[in-house]
Motif scaffolding. Structure first.
Motif, PDB file in Angstrom:
ATOM      1  N   GLY A 196       0.801  -1.228   0.000  1.00  0.00           N
ATOM      2  CA  GLY A 196       0.000   0.000   0.000  1.00  0.00           C
ATOM      3  C   GLY A 196       0.824   1.263   0.000  1.00  0.00           C
ATOM      4  O   GLY A 196       0.376   2.307   0.490  1.00  0.00           O
ATOM      5  N   LYS A 197       2.021   1.202  -0.579  1.00  0.00           N
ATOM      6  CA  LYS A 197       2.933   2.349  -0.543  1.00  0.00           C
ATOM      7  C   LYS A 197       3.078   3.072  -1.875  1.00  0.00           C
ATOM      8  O   LYS A 197       3.866   4.012  -1.985  1.00  0.00           O
ATOM      9  N   LEU A 198       2.349   2.641  -2.892  1.00  0.00           N
ATOM     10  CA  LEU A 198       2.434   3.332  -4.178  1.00  0.00           C
ATOM     11  C   LEU A 198       1.541   4.564  -4.186  1.00  0.00           C
ATOM     12  O   LEU A 198       0.444   4.559  -3.629  1.00  0.00           O
ATOM     13  N   GLN A 199       2.026   5.605  -4.837  1.00  0.00           N
ATOM     14  CA  GLN A 199       1.257   6.844  -4.935  1.00  0.00           C
ATOM     15  C   GLN A 199       0.179   6.708  -6.001  1.00  0.00           C
ATOM     16  O   GLN A 199       0.428   6.170  -7.085  1.00  0.00           O
ATOM     17  N   ILE A 200      -1.015   7.188  -5.688  1.00  0.00           N
ATOM     18  CA  ILE A 200      -2.125   7.161  -6.639  1.00  0.00           C
ATOM     19  C   ILE A 200      -2.338   8.553  -7.219  1.00  0.00           C
ATOM     20  O   ILE A 200      -2.459   9.525  -6.481  1.00  0.00           O
ATOM     21  N   GLU A 201      -2.344   8.643  -8.542  1.00  0.00           N
ATOM     22  CA  GLU A 201      -2.679   9.891  -9.232  1.00  0.00           C
ATOM     23  C   GLU A 201      -4.074   9.770  -9.828  1.00  0.00           C
ATOM     24  O   GLU A 201      -4.438   8.720 -10.358  1.00  0.00           O
ATOM     25  N   LYS A 202      -4.814  10.859  -9.756  1.00  0.00           N
ATOM     26  CA  LYS A 202      -6.144  10.891 -10.367  1.00  0.00           C
ATOM     27  C   LYS A 202      -6.032  11.466 -11.771  1.00  0.00           C
ATOM     28  O   LYS A 202      -5.483  12.557 -11.951  1.00  0.00           O
ATOM     29  N   ARG A 203      -6.518  10.725 -12.758  1.00  0.00           N
ATOM     30  CA  ARG A 203      -6.429  11.159 -14.147  1.00  0.00           C
ATOM     31  C   ARG A 203      -7.825  11.403 -14.722  1.00  0.00           C
ATOM     32  O   ARG A 203      -8.754  10.614 -14.522  1.00  0.00           O
ATOM     33  N   LEU A 204      -7.933  12.487 -15.457  1.00  0.00           N
ATOM     34  CA  LEU A 204      -9.183  12.872 -16.096  1.00  0.00           C
ATOM     35  C   LEU A 204      -9.592  11.852 -17.151  1.00  0.00           C
ATOM     36  O   LEU A 204      -8.783  11.416 -17.967  1.00  0.00           O
ATOM     37  N   LEU A 205     -10.863  11.469 -17.128  1.00  0.00           N
ATOM     38  CA  LEU A 205     -11.450  10.629 -18.162  1.00  0.00           C
ATOM     39  C   LEU A 205     -12.529  11.422 -18.898  1.00  0.00           C
ATOM     40  O   LEU A 205     -13.158  12.316 -18.333  1.00  0.00           O
ATOM     41  N   LEU A 206     -12.729  11.090 -20.156  1.00  0.00           N
ATOM     42  CA  LEU A 206     -13.798  11.696 -20.937  1.00  0.00           C
ATOM     43  C   LEU A 206     -14.957  10.712 -21.066  1.00  0.00           C
ATOM     44  O   LEU A 206     -14.750   9.515 -21.271  1.00  0.00           O
ATOM     45  N   ILE A 232     -19.113  15.078 -25.771  1.00  0.00           N
ATOM     46  CA  ILE A 232     -17.931  14.714 -24.985  1.00  0.00           C
ATOM     47  C   ILE A 232     -17.927  15.580 -23.726  1.00  0.00           C
ATOM     48  O   ILE A 232     -18.035  16.800 -23.808  1.00  0.00           O
ATOM     49  N   LYS A 233     -17.786  14.943 -22.574  1.00  0.00           N
ATOM     50  CA  LYS A 233     -17.708  15.712 -21.333  1.00  0.00           C
ATOM     51  C   LYS A 233     -16.829  14.977 -20.330  1.00  0.00           C
ATOM     52  O   LYS A 233     -16.471  13.814 -20.522  1.00  0.00           O
ATOM     53  N   LYS A 234     -16.493  15.665 -19.282  1.00  0.00           N
ATOM     54  CA  LYS A 234     -15.682  15.093 -18.208  1.00  0.00           C
ATOM     55  C   LYS A 234     -16.477  14.012 -17.496  1.00  0.00           C
ATOM     56  O   LYS A 234     -17.653  14.198 -17.154  1.00  0.00           O
ATOM     57  N   ALA A 235     -15.851  12.859 -17.264  1.00  0.00           N
ATOM     58  CA  ALA A 235     -16.510  11.781 -16.544  1.00  0.00           C
ATOM     59  C   ALA A 235     -16.728  12.171 -15.081  1.00  0.00           C
ATOM     60  O   ALA A 235     -16.034  13.036 -14.539  1.00  0.00           O
ATOM     61  N   LYS A 236     -17.685  11.513 -14.450  1.00  0.00           N
ATOM     62  CA  LYS A 236     -18.029  11.853 -13.063  1.00  0.00           C
ATOM     63  C   LYS A 236     -16.886  11.540 -12.095  1.00  0.00           C
ATOM     64  O   LYS A 236     -16.704  12.220 -11.091  1.00  0.00           O
TER      65      LYS A 236
END
Length: 265
Positions: free
Chosen positions: A97-107, A233-237
């Motif tokens: 559980g030591k890996l960094q999580i990045e949040k990436r934009l989805l369409l 096309i829009k940003k996913a929730k």
């Protein structure tokens, strides 16, 4: 972490070095490995392959709301950040559980009442007859412009280093909340890449009676756009959760993949 989904390219032969890393970091630590067809109770998805395999795993990760870790067995590997040499360290860090999580934009793409999710780009392209197409673009319901040429790319920051970059679009840091519209071989000198806020809903309409115009989603799914048809096309929730390399930053990966270096004077 007790259960992990392994998502791999069909027919892929796993190198011995990676088999060893999987055995030491997962099997010997009691982690159960399952396939994508049996996701119950899984806590992460590990992709073995190239960026194409990673993109095919994206809808599953989004649906299950699980983080993705990519181990690169392909060529370039912008999305599959972890090399075979780093695999054991990365997988051990994942289990701990030591890996960094990045949040990436989805369409989120809505076409003919169906909804699809895209990590890299939506590309609207002319068919095999080679005729240029007219694509009218609307942002938040307001008419923006009509592109005349071979097509149009709508890319996320994550996808800015993919097709968008090849078409002359800008590189956008993946933590930026934006999308970029990049025309493909436009027949007008004024057509330039345009960066828009990710919150803006974009609509694209085929304004010419051109046959066989394609909507290509992440290079995997091909839809047909009919004359005078419009899609959204829009940003996913939600964001996609991406597990990043434990040893290299985004800038280091960018420098390596693009061959950037210092200029010695």
């Amino acid at each position: 972490m007790k259960r992990i989904i392994i998502y791999q390219k069909e027919g892929l032969e796993i190198p011995e070095a990676l088999k060893k890393a999987l055995r030491k970091s997962l099997f010997e630590k009691g982690v159960e490995i399952v396939g994508p067809e049996n996701p119950e109770g899984a806590e992460a998805i590990v992709v073995l392959g190239g960026d194409g395999t990673f993109l095919r795993a994206t809808p599953l990760a989004y649906r299950l709301d699980l983080p993705l870790l990519g181990i690169n067995l392909g060529r370039l590997g912008f999305l599959t950040e972890v090399s075979i040499e780093e695999a054991e360290l990365a997988l051990s860090a994942l289990v701990a559980g030591k890996l960094q999580i990045e949040k990436r934009l989805l369409l989120e793409v809505e076409h003919q009442r169906e909804v699809f999710y895209v990590l890299n780009e939506v590309a609207v392209l002319k068919g095999p007859l080679g005729r240029m197409i007219h694509l009218s673009v609307f942002a938040q319901g307001e008419y923006l412009t009509t592109y005349y040429g071979d097509g149009l790319i709508v890319a996320t920051p994550t996808g800015s280093t993919a097709y968008n970059l090849s078409a002359g679009g800008p590189i956008i840091h993946p933590q930026t909340s934006a999308v970029v519209l990049t025309p493909v071989c436009p027949f007008m000198l004024s057509a330039r890449p345009l960066v828009l806020p990710s919150e803006m809903e974009i609509e694209i309409e085929l304004a010419s009676p051109s046959p066989e115009v394609h909507i290509l989603l992440d290079g995997n799914l091909n839809l047909i756009l009919e004359p005078h048809e419009r899609f959204k096309i829009k940003k996913a929730k939600r964001f996609l959760k991406l597990l990043t390399s434990p040893t290299r930053s985004y800038f280091e990966i960018l420098r390596t993949k693009l061959g950037w270096g210092e200029i010695k004077l």
